[in-house]
Design a protein around this motif. Sequence first.
Motif: not given
Length: 602
Positions: A561-589
């Motif tokens: 779903i479309e999410e503000p950039m702030s939530i993506l930044k929050a996820c990246i800063s908080r979750f240091k062990y991400l193996r999959v970040l799927d933005l296919t159906d999101s609005s992030f470019e």
Amino acid sequence: MEEIATGIAGKVLDQLGSLAYEELSSAWGVRSDLTKLECTVSAIEAVLLDAEAKQASNRGRSLWLGRLKDVLKEAENVLDEFQYRVLQKEVMKRCRSTYKKVRYFFSGSNPLVFHFVMAHKIKGVRERLDDIAALKGQFNLAEQLDRKTTIHRREVTHSFVPPHVVGRDEDKKKIKDLLKQQDANVPVSVIPIVGIGGLGKTALAKLVYNDEGVVSHFQLRMWACVSEDFDVKRLIKEILKSAAETSKSAVGTLKSTLGTIYENLSVGQLESDLTETLKDKRFLLVLDDVWNEDHIKWFKLKDLLSEGNNGSKIIVTTRNISVATAMGTVPPHNLNGLSEEYCLSLFKKLAFRDGEGKIYPNLLEIGNEIVEKCKGSPLAVMTLASLLYLKVDENEWKRVRDNEIWRLKQNDDDILPVLQLSYNHLPLHLKKCFVYCSLFPKDFQFNNLYLIQFWMAHGLLQSPDNENQELEDIGELYIKELMSRSLFQDVYQDYTSGYTFKMHDLVHDLALLIAKGECSVVTKKSTLAAAVCHLSILESGQEVTTQLERLSKVQTIIFNIEEPMSILKACISRFKYLRVLDLTDSSFEVLPNSIGTLNIST
């Protein structure tokens, strides 16, 4: 999802066995702890398969497995940090000419501090694992070491076509007769098909939907899977897409293109398009797997569907008799279980190479007893027949017939234990891959290429034994194997982008049950366990953000779903062990710069 403990143990041992660790482990003074950790994990892994098989009968064993899984995940993450530094050193060796740039990129922490922190983490994990390993003796566990499962190419006899439907001719005739009835007082009739899960309600609806007489009778046919989320806007989109795909003018139109068009329309525009699409047409609409008991939502959608010509019909499939009664304009068609004769016929076709192979009398007798336990459910019969396909050892058939899962307390309409039995007999590598599919919503259309990449990102595919094989080839074998066991179905070949397939909703329920606490779908109303590692985000808002703030071990995020950039930044800063970040159906470019800080200890 305690079964995943075995998989994590294997990954930890693979990491510890890597030669890349040798130099740094000695230089940082952690070699002794890593060696001890490897010995402990090896000893535990030897009894994990037995522990997982017996956990249902012993709560203490199940709790022990849960604690073990948490520590193994921590070990995996710590070793990932270690591997990060190994890779960093390699990059700096190869890029001495751009040393300053590389040094800047990897400047997330002071090396001396990092060495100290890593040594402390490794020692802590090793000590916790020693404490847990010391308790395994009280559970009387036997060693069943089988880390590397040989992958065989298995003949698929019924995966790429819908399963052969038997015993439903009379049901099909009754539904067809209802479709052709004219009722001057009700312009759009609603015909409910009701029955317990796994009886074949959807299969019956497909039989009718694709019948030549039905196709010629209606000017427009549409199909929408409803499931638990009776969201009128979403359903309008699904109905419009289906209408476009089945109309002559839309031949060759890709679903992704249709989805993009309708995604950007307002509710008013969607309603107007639906009204225009149905106007002056006699249509057939199938609303599959309906759970909604909110009359207001149904009446809103029903009003929009009233634009069709007299003789238009809606088929509703549901497990809930109250839903059928509320929506139907005619009495519900109650779908009963298959007779034992038809069940045995279906079982023989799937277990004995579609009847072409030799049928052993002793196996057929056991098979008959297994079929009786399935209580007329075609899905249960198909799943267990697929499980026993090509197996001629009588003891394997008896283990299925006499399995303790049949003795668990269950409702008459509950076939999840049957599906659980099929899951329990999967090889370890397929168990892990199957459970990760719970992250995707019901009726999700999997693409083989996407799913293989998803599994690869999590390190779930075994290394090829054949040097001519790629990991993608291994992933294809996994998909074919799950299809042959009736855990994937509804295969559609798309020669431009591989092929697609789905999971039956009850099979999806099983995956959700097994993945509970490990994989979660995030909505405004969801409640996430602290240990959850894999997320699929379906809604946005402060409620979702608040839930994410409580988590720290996340490895997978799928934005649907479309999410503000702030939530993506929050996820990246908080979750240091991400193996999959799927933005296919999101609005992030564009990704934020903080993506470069992943897996860096500070």
